[in-house]
Design a protein around this motif. Structure first.
Motif, PDB file in Angstrom:
ATOM      1  N   THR A 194      54.623  47.644  45.412  1.00 41.07           N
ATOM      2  CA  THR A 194      53.578  47.333  45.978  1.00 41.07           C
ATOM      3  C   THR A 194      52.693  48.047  46.453  1.00 41.07           C
ATOM      4  O   THR A 194      51.295  48.053  46.802  1.00 41.07           O
ATOM      5  CB  THR A 194      53.895  46.143  47.433  1.00 41.07           C
ATOM      6  N   ILE A 195      53.072  49.336  47.136  1.00 35.80           N
ATOM      7  CA  ILE A 195      52.215  50.219  47.606  1.00 35.80           C
ATOM      8  C   ILE A 195      51.659  51.177  46.489  1.00 35.80           C
ATOM      9  O   ILE A 195      50.648  51.639  46.570  1.00 35.80           O
ATOM     10  CB  ILE A 195      53.226  51.344  48.599  1.00 35.80           C
ATOM     11  N   MET A 196      52.491  51.418  45.369  1.00 39.82           N
ATOM     12  CA  MET A 196      51.750  52.311  44.237  1.00 39.82           C
ATOM     13  C   MET A 196      51.456  51.934  43.111  1.00 39.82           C
ATOM     14  O   MET A 196      50.877  52.416  42.367  1.00 39.82           O
ATOM     15  CB  MET A 196      53.222  53.222  43.882  1.00 39.82           C
ATOM     16  N   ASP A 197      51.786  50.581  42.693  1.00 43.17           N
ATOM     17  CA  ASP A 197      51.658  50.190  41.241  1.00 43.17           C
ATOM     18  C   ASP A 197      50.854  48.983  41.167  1.00 43.17           C
ATOM     19  O   ASP A 197      50.809  48.208  40.011  1.00 43.17           O
ATOM     20  CB  ASP A 197      52.805  50.281  40.976  1.00 43.17           C
ATOM     21  N   VAL A 198      50.156  48.509  41.962  1.00 42.51           N
ATOM     22  CA  VAL A 198      49.385  46.914  41.857  1.00 42.51           C
ATOM     23  C   VAL A 198      48.343  47.333  40.927  1.00 42.51           C
ATOM     24  O   VAL A 198      47.433  48.319  41.013  1.00 42.51           O
ATOM     25  CB  VAL A 198      48.822  46.652  43.130  1.00 42.51           C
ATOM     26  N   VAL A 199      48.087  46.299  39.803  1.00 39.29           N
ATOM     27  CA  VAL A 199      46.973  46.537  38.948  1.00 39.29           C
ATOM     28  C   VAL A 199      45.552  45.433  39.021  1.00 39.29           C
ATOM     29  O   VAL A 199      44.865  45.877  38.496  1.00 39.29           O
ATOM     30  CB  VAL A 199      47.492  46.403  37.525  1.00 39.29           C
ATOM     31  N   PHE A 200      45.850  44.589  39.946  1.00 32.30           N
ATOM     32  CA  PHE A 200      44.758  43.471  40.129  1.00 32.30           C
ATOM     33  C   PHE A 200      44.114  43.219  38.892  1.00 32.30           C
ATOM     34  O   PHE A 200      42.917  43.443  38.742  1.00 32.30           O
ATOM     35  CB  PHE A 200      43.679  44.296  41.185  1.00 32.30           C
ATOM     36  N   PRO A 201      44.839  42.346  38.306  1.00 29.26           N
ATOM     37  CA  PRO A 201      44.481  41.633  36.842  1.00 29.26           C
ATOM     38  C   PRO A 201      43.043  40.996  36.897  1.00 29.26           C
ATOM     39  O   PRO A 201      42.960  40.362  37.799  1.00 29.26           O
ATOM     40  CB  PRO A 201      45.413  40.683  36.518  1.00 29.26           C
ATOM     41  N   ALA A 202      42.080  40.936  36.211  1.00 25.92           N
ATOM     42  CA  ALA A 202      40.793  40.204  36.271  1.00 25.92           C
ATOM     43  C   ALA A 202      40.995  38.953  36.523  1.00 25.92           C
ATOM     44  O   ALA A 202      40.211  38.288  37.409  1.00 25.92           O
ATOM     45  CB  ALA A 202      39.977  40.602  34.972  1.00 25.92           C
ATOM     46  N   SER A 203      42.024  38.225  35.706  1.00 25.06           N
ATOM     47  CA  SER A 203      42.186  36.750  35.890  1.00 25.06           C
ATOM     48  C   SER A 203      42.559  36.432  37.442  1.00 25.06           C
ATOM     49  O   SER A 203      41.922  35.427  38.260  1.00 25.06           O
ATOM     50  CB  SER A 203      43.181  36.129  35.161  1.00 25.06           C
ATOM     51  N   GLU A 204      43.289  37.350  37.883  1.00 24.41           N
ATOM     52  CA  GLU A 204      43.738  36.985  39.457  1.00 24.41           C
ATOM     53  C   GLU A 204      42.689  37.319  40.387  1.00 24.41           C
ATOM     54  O   GLU A 204      42.569  36.473  41.441  1.00 24.41           O
ATOM     55  CB  GLU A 204      44.933  38.020  39.978  1.00 24.41           C
ATOM     56  N   VAL A 205      41.930  38.169  40.073  1.00 26.28           N
ATOM     57  CA  VAL A 205      40.451  38.377  40.916  1.00 26.28           C
ATOM     58  C   VAL A 205      39.663  37.338  40.914  1.00 26.28           C
ATOM     59  O   VAL A 205      39.347  36.929  41.815  1.00 26.28           O
ATOM     60  CB  VAL A 205      39.887  39.735  40.525  1.00 26.28           C
ATOM     61  N   ASP A 206      39.512  36.828  39.697  1.00 28.15           N
ATOM     62  CA  ASP A 206      38.427  35.743  39.579  1.00 28.15           C
ATOM     63  C   ASP A 206      38.941  34.460  40.255  1.00 28.15           C
ATOM     64  O   ASP A 206      38.077  33.760  40.955  1.00 28.15           O
ATOM     65  CB  ASP A 206      38.401  35.290  38.018  1.00 28.15           C
ATOM     66  N   LEU A 207      40.230  34.153  40.002  1.00 29.48           N
ATOM     67  CA  LEU A 207      40.779  32.969  40.908  1.00 29.48           C
ATOM     68  C   LEU A 207      40.572  33.001  42.425  1.00 29.48           C
ATOM     69  O   LEU A 207      40.263  32.110  43.018  1.00 29.48           O
ATOM     70  CB  LEU A 207      42.197  32.737  40.473  1.00 29.48           C
ATOM     71  N   PHE A 208      40.841  34.325  42.767  1.00 36.31           N
ATOM     72  CA  PHE A 208      40.749  34.626  44.070  1.00 36.31           C
ATOM     73  C   PHE A 208      39.505  34.434  44.629  1.00 36.31           C
ATOM     74  O   PHE A 208      39.041  33.816  45.882  1.00 36.31           O
ATOM     75  CB  PHE A 208      41.166  36.147  44.456  1.00 36.31           C
ATOM     76  N   LYS A 209      38.254  34.895  43.698  1.00 35.92           N
ATOM     77  CA  LYS A 209      36.943  34.644  44.267  1.00 35.92           C
ATOM     78  C   LYS A 209      36.643  33.270  44.300  1.00 35.92           C
ATOM     79  O   LYS A 209      36.134  32.765  45.402  1.00 35.92           O
ATOM     80  CB  LYS A 209      35.907  35.534  43.370  1.00 35.92           C
TER      81      LYS A 209
END
Lengths: 416, 425
Positions: B123-138
């Protein structure tokens, strides 16, 4: 393991002691077995209003709060449908102050019109703040009335309407006090770095002479079994359509209570839970979704509530929830999923009694359920739940004819 | 014993209140670790605290996006796999954003510590923040914003902070639909990669810490090697307080109005802080305060009214907050200003000082009761650059504070013409 010792005074007061050497405080918790369910249907919200009056001073102390604050303490109280609970925490050398104040308001409460008038206003503002001026604030007023046909759980603790609160009279207050605020109707728990003998002696000292008159009356009401689905639609000033589906569920004494609690965890409460994963993340039908139980002493309830993503057809959203409920009825949960939910519960139980205050409040609650020691059985009760129990519970509970559905819709929308 | 006034027990003064410096050590990579042992249950909390927060954002809402999406998936696990694995052990990993901090915290049982630590590392080093997840979050954030905007208290709080600090300042900016639309995956990546760096990090461990657990976590901490570009943060960001001191917004259908009245003040580093804390307690800081007695207990306009000083790394916010029946708006404002006037004119009684002081000291004691509370409290001091030994200093100053000092501080800081007033409802 939480160790407790119990003693019952001659006047019927149940006293429970818990030793905890780690805290500089002592916590005194007084639980009265009186809740909104004991109210007159025409005078609801009274148990809670009365809770406010318990802070208005007693014969031998003009105020409850001042001496307690002077003693470095803090206190509060809450009322629910089943009981009313008062708790305070003081540095342990001021135990006597806390006990005196509790004892005095158990038998010598000052009851006057001025205080009643003020607290009625305060409670009406509380009613507005939490139930009127909040989006979806009146949901439980509507849902409780739909779900319970006879049982007094049909109204929330705050009361059916602000009028009920406004109409309370001084006579009501007096008779309520003498009926329910009896030592025999109370559970007193004292926890902290103090010996059992010492605590029992101090409690006897302050509470021993309180007279006991009559036993508090008990309501017992049977609720018919629901056999047809109920639906209701409400239009309100909210930005998102919401749906609530509720069922009657096991009460706190029912062995299947633990099953119902785990089922609510399977469905929601974490990012890997079923409803969140499928309906929020994958199908994007909801913005948020939750499943929970009421954990009440009589007929409980199980509710699924979701706030819908803009533009989603409510019937599609509803069907999607039912598909998940049906799945629980058809397929048994995997070993891993069950283990996951149990581990979560284990963590929750261990983290929830890290503070003396919450531990003591919990002890009082379990004593209300019959025995303070039940608190140590919780873990086992959850671990014993099997996949078959869940299947059985789901089949008995999630039936269309036993469902209560509330469509809480944004004004100008309509069911398609 | 028969209960009588004569038998009222003696009230004993509150004894020593001190907060000993926690045990600590420094890792090879320079990270400081603080230990808060003492729980009876086999529980542990491991908190990676980063000096970051809103303050370190290049663009509004990016810190919040980063914390909300912290379980959105890593190079080896999807969002679901990540959550599922953490949940399986009954552990919790959560990120939270403060004005000046970003924290990633693990709560777990001893028996699952070995399985949980590698997940914390990912969690501290390796999160990639996929675009689909960012979109849903928005998308969901936009819906959430709409829901919040129906709440008068939310609207009042937003407006209040914006007027005090300006819409560009990290302590004051508003969450708007445009800003949510403007969140980009790359911004979140950049924030994560630059701010969650070893240089910014302090570790707090609390719960039951046995020798075995202590060794295990130390070995784990030593194994952490991660390089992130650390971009230095500005020490000061210009505050742009609005010249407009009043903001009224009518909300159709509201039965209550939300009031926020106050100003920018100071943090714990201001020498007047402890005595002002007592002054505020008397004025509106606890159940027995003047505001509560007047406006709730005497007038019944509200369920509650409070004044508080929120201290921040670079500032502080003094605020009087309440929800009142709309029909009482005007009267309530008048009463608040009358109470301020009284604080500034008359000396408070000795009785009021005793009550507020003891309440406050009891509160101090309660905040350091138990390891998890101690770690939380330590954080507050630490963020503002203080040692916890400061607590004893505060206690001493509060014990010796008198009515004249209180009136002076009230006159100095509670000046109505310096206040910003927001009413929504």
């Amino acid at each position: 393991m939480i160790e407790t010792s119990k003693k019952i005074l001659k006047n019927g007061l149940t006293v429970v002691h818990h030793f905890d050497e780690t805290s500089p405080f002592v916590v005194v918790n007084t639980l009265y077995k009186i809740g909104a369910k004991d109210e007159d249907p025409e005078r609801t919200g009274f148990a809670h209003l009365f809770e406010h009056l318990m802070f208005e001073g007693s014969k031998n102390s003009d105020t409850y709060d001042e001496p307690l604050q002077e003693a470095g303490g803090e206190n509060n109280a809450f009322t629910n449908n089943d009981y009313t609970n008062y708790y305070c925490q003081v540095p342990k050398n001021n135990l006597d102050v806390a006990l005196f104040l509790e004892a005095d308001r158990m038998c010598n409460l000052k009851i006057n019109q001025r205080a009643l008038n003020e607290q009625k206003k305060v409670v009406i503002e509380e009613f507005k703040e939490h139930y009127i001026n909040q989006p979806y604030g009146n949901v439980w007023h509507i849902l409780r009335e739909m779900i319970y046909e006879k049982h007094p759980y049909m109204w929330p603790t705050i009361g059916k309407t602000t009028d009920h609160v406004a109409n309370a009279t001084l006579e009501d207050v007096k008779s309520f006090y003498s009926k329910y605020y009896q030592p025999s109707n109370a559970i007193l728990v004292v926890g902290g770095n103090l010996d059992k003998e010492f605590v029992f002696e101090r409690v006897e000292h302050f509470f021993g002479e309180i007279n006991f008159s009559v036993s508090a009356p008990k309501n017992s009401i049977t609720e018919p079994i629901q056999s047809i689905p109920k639906e209701k639609t409400i239009f309100a000033d909210v930005s998102l359509d919401a749906i609530f589906i509720a069922f009657k569920a096991p009460d706190r004494f029912d062995p299947t209570f633990f099953v119902s609690d785990l089922v609510s965890d399977i469905l929601s409460g974490s990012q890997s839970s079923r409803l969140y994963q499928k309906l929020v993340k994958e199908q994007k039908l909801f913005v948020s979704i939750d499943a929970y139980i009421s954990a009440s002493n009589e007929i409980g309830l199980f509710c699924v509530e979701g706030k819908m993503a803009p533009g989603v057809d409510i019937k599609i959203a509803e069907t999607a929830i039912w598909e998940e409920l049906e799945l629980l009825k058809k397929e048994s949960v995997s070993f891993n999923e069950l283990q996951k939910i149990k581990n979560k519960t284990l963590s929750h139980l261990n983290f929830s009694d890290t503070s003396l205050m919450s531990k003591v409040i919990n002890i009082a609650y379990f004593e209300l359920l019959g025995d303070a020691n039940l608190i140590n059985k919780e873990e086992e009760n959850y671990l014993n739940v099997s996949a078959e129990d869940i299947l059985l519970f789901a089949n008995q509970t999630f039936q269309k004819e036993k469902s209560n559905t509330l469509y809480y819709l944004k004004k100008e929308n309509d069911i398609k | 014993m028969i209960l009588s006034k004569q038998n009222f027990p003696a009230i004993h003064p509150i004894g020593d209140i001190s907060f000993a410096e926690p045990n600590s050590y420094v890792l090879k990579n320079g990270i400081k670790v603080f230990l808060f042992p003492g729980s009876k249950n086999d529980i542990l909390s491991v908190d990676f605290l980063f000096d970051a927060g809103r303050w370190a954002e290049k663009k509004p809402l990016i810190g919040k996006s980063c914390s909300a999406l912290i379980k959105s998936g890593t190079h080896s696990k999807s969002a679901f796999e990540m959550s599922e694995t953490i949940d399986f052990y009954g552990s919790t990993i959560k990120a939270s954003l403060g004005y000046n901090t970003f924290s990633i915290q693990l709560y777990c049982l001893h028996r699952y510590l070995s399985e949980s630590l590698p997940l914390l590392k990912e969690t501290i080093m390796d999160v990639v923040f996929p675009a689909s997840e960012v979109d849903l979050f928005k998308k969901n954030s936009l819906s959430q914003l709409k829901m919040n905007q129906e709440k008068t208290d939310y609207l009042a709080d937003m407006a209040f902070k914006k007027l005090l600090f300006g819409d560009k300042h990290p302590y004051g900016y508003e969450t708007s639909a445009e800003r949510i639309e403007g969140i980009e995956q790359i911004d979140i990546h950049n924030y994560y990669n630059s701010q969650l760096s070893p240089e910014n990090c302090t570790i707090l461990v609390s719960g039951r810490i046995t020798d075995k657990i202590e060794k295990e976590i130390e070995t784990f901490f030593e194994s952490l090697v991660w390089n992130k570009m650390n971009t230095p943060k500005s020490e000061t960001i210009a505050i742009n307080t609005s010249a407009e001191k009043q903001f009224y917004l009518e909300k159709k259908g509201a039965v209550q109005a939300s009031l926020n009245i106050g100003k920018i003040l100071f943090n714990m580093n201001e020498p007047d802080y402890p005595e002002f804390l007592l002054t505020n307690t008397i004025f509106g800081g606890y159940f027995g305060s003047r505001l509560m007695s007047k406006i709730r207990e005497e007038k019944g306009y509200t369920y509650g009214i409070h004044s508080s000083l929120q201290t921040l790394k670079h500032s502080g916010i003094f605020c009087i907050q309440t929800e009142i029946g709309v029909e009482h708006k005007k009267n309530c404002l008048e009463d608040i200003y009358n109470e301020i006037d009284k604080m500034n004119t008359d000396l408070v009684s000795d009785r009021e000082i005793v009550l507020a002081r003891n309440y406050l000291l009891g509160k101090f004691l309660s905040r350091i009761d138990g390891p998890l509370n101690r770690a939380e409290q330590f954080k507050k001091y630490y963020i503002e650059g203080n040692s916890v030994s400061k607590l004893s200093e505060f206690v001493e100053k509060i014990r010796s504070c008198d009515a004249k000092t209180i009136r002076n501080l009230s006159q100095k800081y509670l000046k109505p013409n310096t206040f910003t007033e927001v009413v929504v409802g």
